[in-house]
Design a protein around this motif. Structure first.
Motif, PDB file in Angstrom:
ATOM      1  N   ARG A  86      83.178  46.517  38.570  1.00  0.00           N
ATOM      2  CA  ARG A  86      82.487  47.551  38.779  1.00  0.00           C
ATOM      3  C   ARG A  86      81.310  47.955  38.212  1.00  0.00           C
ATOM      4  N   LEU A  87      81.109  47.387  37.240  1.00  0.00           N
ATOM      5  CA  LEU A  87      79.776  47.714  36.643  1.00  0.00           C
ATOM      6  C   LEU A  87      78.525  46.743  37.503  1.00  0.00           C
ATOM      7  N   GLN A  88      79.236  45.505  38.283  1.00  0.00           N
ATOM      8  CA  GLN A  88      78.262  45.114  38.948  1.00  0.00           C
ATOM      9  C   GLN A  88      77.967  45.884  40.360  1.00  0.00           C
ATOM     10  N   ARG A  89      78.946  47.189  40.750  1.00  0.00           N
ATOM     11  CA  ARG A  89      78.935  47.929  42.225  1.00  0.00           C
ATOM     12  C   ARG A  89      77.531  48.817  41.563  1.00  0.00           C
ATOM     13  N   THR A  90      77.380  49.513  39.868  1.00  0.00           N
ATOM     14  CA  THR A  90      76.813  50.023  39.592  1.00  0.00           C
ATOM     15  C   THR A  90      75.140  50.092  39.408  1.00  0.00           C
ATOM     16  N   LEU A  91      74.898  48.648  39.751  1.00  0.00           N
ATOM     17  CA  LEU A  91      73.255  48.100  39.853  1.00  0.00           C
ATOM     18  C   LEU A  91      72.600  48.780  41.505  1.00  0.00           C
ATOM     19  N   LYS A  92      73.682  49.171  42.720  1.00  0.00           N
ATOM     20  CA  LYS A  92      73.607  49.520  43.451  1.00  0.00           C
ATOM     21  C   LYS A  92      72.092  50.448  43.131  1.00  0.00           C
ATOM     22  N   SER A  93      72.721  51.425  42.379  1.00  0.00           N
ATOM     23  CA  SER A  93      72.130  52.505  41.611  1.00  0.00           C
ATOM     24  C   SER A  93      70.370  52.800  41.615  1.00  0.00           C
ATOM     25  N   VAL A  94      70.723  51.011  40.500  1.00  0.00           N
ATOM     26  CA  VAL A  94      69.065  50.955  40.509  1.00  0.00           C
ATOM     27  C   VAL A  94      68.025  51.175  41.070  1.00  0.00           C
ATOM     28  N   ARG A  95      66.891  51.884  40.130  1.00  0.00           N
ATOM     29  CA  ARG A  95      65.270  51.659  40.973  1.00  0.00           C
ATOM     30  C   ARG A  95      64.255  51.217  40.216  1.00  0.00           C
ATOM     31  N   SER A  96      64.679  51.365  39.494  1.00  0.00           N
ATOM     32  CA  SER A  96      63.733  50.533  38.334  1.00  0.00           C
ATOM     33  C   SER A  96      63.456  49.717  37.888  1.00  0.00           C
ATOM     34  N   TRP A  97      62.078  48.779  37.882  1.00  0.00           N
ATOM     35  CA  TRP A  97      62.568  47.445  37.079  1.00  0.00           C
ATOM     36  C   TRP A  97      62.880  47.047  36.070  1.00  0.00           C
ATOM     37  N   GLN A  99      64.713  49.022  33.629  1.00  0.00           N
ATOM     38  CA  GLN A  99      66.455  49.504  34.610  1.00  0.00           C
ATOM     39  C   GLN A  99      66.752  48.328  34.796  1.00  0.00           C
ATOM     40  N   ALA A 100      66.779  47.596  36.130  1.00  0.00           N
ATOM     41  CA  ALA A 100      66.894  46.398  36.234  1.00  0.00           C
ATOM     42  C   ALA A 100      67.351  45.941  35.462  1.00  0.00           C
ATOM     43  N   ARG A 101      66.556  44.912  34.723  1.00  0.00           N
ATOM     44  CA  ARG A 101      66.179  44.372  33.339  1.00  0.00           C
ATOM     45  C   ARG A 101      67.291  44.328  32.392  1.00  0.00           C
ATOM     46  N   GLN A 102      67.784  45.745  32.640  1.00  0.00           N
ATOM     47  CA  GLN A 102      69.095  46.491  31.250  1.00  0.00           C
ATOM     48  C   GLN A 102      69.444  46.218  31.901  1.00  0.00           C
ATOM     49  N   TYR A 103      70.080  46.401  32.716  1.00  0.00           N
ATOM     50  CA  TYR A 103      71.547  46.336  33.284  1.00  0.00           C
ATOM     51  C   TYR A 103      71.927  44.855  33.671  1.00  0.00           C
ATOM     52  N   PHE A 104      71.161  44.280  33.785  1.00  0.00           N
ATOM     53  CA  PHE A 104      71.117  42.362  34.566  1.00  0.00           C
ATOM     54  C   PHE A 104      71.295  41.646  32.920  1.00  0.00           C
ATOM     55  N   GLU A 105      70.780  42.293  32.063  1.00  0.00           N
ATOM     56  CA  GLU A 105      71.005  41.393  30.574  1.00  0.00           C
ATOM     57  C   GLU A 105      72.699  42.160  29.925  1.00  0.00           C
ATOM     58  N   ILE A 106      72.790  43.195  30.164  1.00  0.00           N
ATOM     59  CA  ILE A 106      74.392  43.249  30.223  1.00  0.00           C
ATOM     60  C   ILE A 106      75.783  43.364  30.639  1.00  0.00           C
ATOM     61  N   LYS A 144      78.880  56.542  35.630  1.00  0.00           N
ATOM     62  CA  LYS A 144      78.606  58.822  35.115  1.00  0.00           C
ATOM     63  C   LYS A 144      77.342  58.847  35.388  1.00  0.00           C
ATOM     64  N   TYR A 145      75.970  57.194  35.235  1.00  0.00           N
ATOM     65  CA  TYR A 145      74.996  57.172  35.446  1.00  0.00           C
ATOM     66  C   TYR A 145      74.803  57.242  37.098  1.00  0.00           C
ATOM     67  N   ALA A 146      75.039  55.835  37.867  1.00  0.00           N
ATOM     68  CA  ALA A 146      75.006  56.202  39.104  1.00  0.00           C
ATOM     69  C   ALA A 146      75.268  57.373  39.822  1.00  0.00           C
ATOM     70  N   TYR A 147      76.636  58.105  39.663  1.00  0.00           N
ATOM     71  CA  TYR A 147      76.731  59.006  40.152  1.00  0.00           C
ATOM     72  C   TYR A 147      75.941  60.207  39.814  1.00  0.00           C
ATOM     73  N   LEU A 148      75.314  60.339  39.081  1.00  0.00           N
ATOM     74  CA  LEU A 148      74.431  61.447  38.624  1.00  0.00           C
ATOM     75  C   LEU A 148      73.510  61.148  39.494  1.00  0.00           C
ATOM     76  N   LYS A 149      72.799  59.559  39.724  1.00  0.00           N
ATOM     77  CA  LYS A 149      71.145  59.733  39.972  1.00  0.00           C
ATOM     78  C   LYS A 149      71.583  59.485  41.447  1.00  0.00           C
ATOM     79  N   SER A 150      72.296  59.598  42.018  1.00  0.00           N
ATOM     80  CA  SER A 150      72.645  59.124  43.547  1.00  0.00           C
ATOM     81  C   SER A 150      72.913  61.481  44.270  1.00  0.00           C
ATOM     82  N   GLN A 151      73.071  62.034  43.089  1.00  0.00           N
ATOM     83  CA  GLN A 151      72.653  62.993  44.052  1.00  0.00           C
ATOM     84  C   GLN A 151      70.730  63.643  44.511  1.00  0.00           C
TER      85      GLN A 151
END
Length: 214
Positions: A86-97, A99-106, A144-151
């Motif tokens: 489920r965490l991996q699926r949230t990567l689809k919401s990432v738009r900035s480098w 944030q992508a780096r932070q998610y990858f480290e997590i 939650k972040y991915a959901y809000l970001k998709s609005q």
């Protein structure tokens, strides 16, 4: 990898037993060809599962766990694996480098904790807060972040919620890294002890060599 080699070994033992059982039944006891085949199948199957049980028992004994503990840990690992997906699926919401780096480290940290537990099940008890609390919180926050970001249209409240969620995710990042450090603490202490012993041996050998040259 352990399971792969275990499967190969079990298969080799089971196959060997089946062949020997079939040959003995056919030539030594003059059993019919079909009956010899049946005996071979039964003998090989019994040998395979017996070998599997013995190897599993030795593995649990080596890790200091009983069957009930191992089953409980394995159930938690199955649940954790689903949460990681489920965490991996949230990567689809990432738009900035950034944030992508932070998610990858997590994800890297989370997967290291999971992989260490998978390899050494007894480590589960060193990372209980991660499995019982921190992983759930992290999944909830990132979803939650991915959901809000998709609005498509964001109000002031949504933008504020996004900012707060980002800050909390950063906090959780630090928390799970501490979980990993706690899990590896014994390894670090052991390594430091071994380094101290090696350095002491080296200094003693160097001292003896210097005294011998005098």
């Amino acid at each position: 990898m352990r399971r792969f080699f275990q499967f190969i070994f079990q298969t080799a033992i089971g196959t060997s037993t089946a062949v020997v059982t079939g040959l003995i039944s056919f030539f030594a006891y003059n059993a019919a060809f079909m009956m010899s085949g049946l005996y071979a199948l039964i003998g090989g199957g019994a040998s395979y599962f017996l070998t599997k049980q013995i190897m599993h028992y030795r593995f649990l004994k080596q890790k200091g766990l009983n069957r009930k503990e191992y089953k409980y840990i394995n159930e938690n690992l199955i649940e954790a694996d689903e949460k990681i997906k489920r965490l991996q699926r949230t990567l689809k919401s990432v738009r900035s480098w950034h944030q992508a780096r932070q998610y990858f480290e997590i994800l890297v940290t989370v997967r290291k904790i999971y992989a260490n537990t998978k390899k050494e099940p007894q480590r589960f008890y060193q990372a209980e807060p991660f499995y019982y609390k921190h992983l759930d919180s992290l999944v909830a926050l990132m979803e939650k972040y991915a959901y809000l970001k998709s609005q498509p249209s964001r109000s002031k409240e949504i933008n504020e919620a996004l900012g707060e969620t980002r800050e909390t995710i950063t906090t959780m990042d630090g928390i799970i890294k501490k979980d990993l450090h706690v899990m590896l603490n014994d390894d670090v202490n052991t390594l430091q002890f071994e380094l101290d012993v090696a350095n002491q041996s080296y200094r003693q050998a160097h001292k003896n060599e210097s005294e011998a040259l005098k």
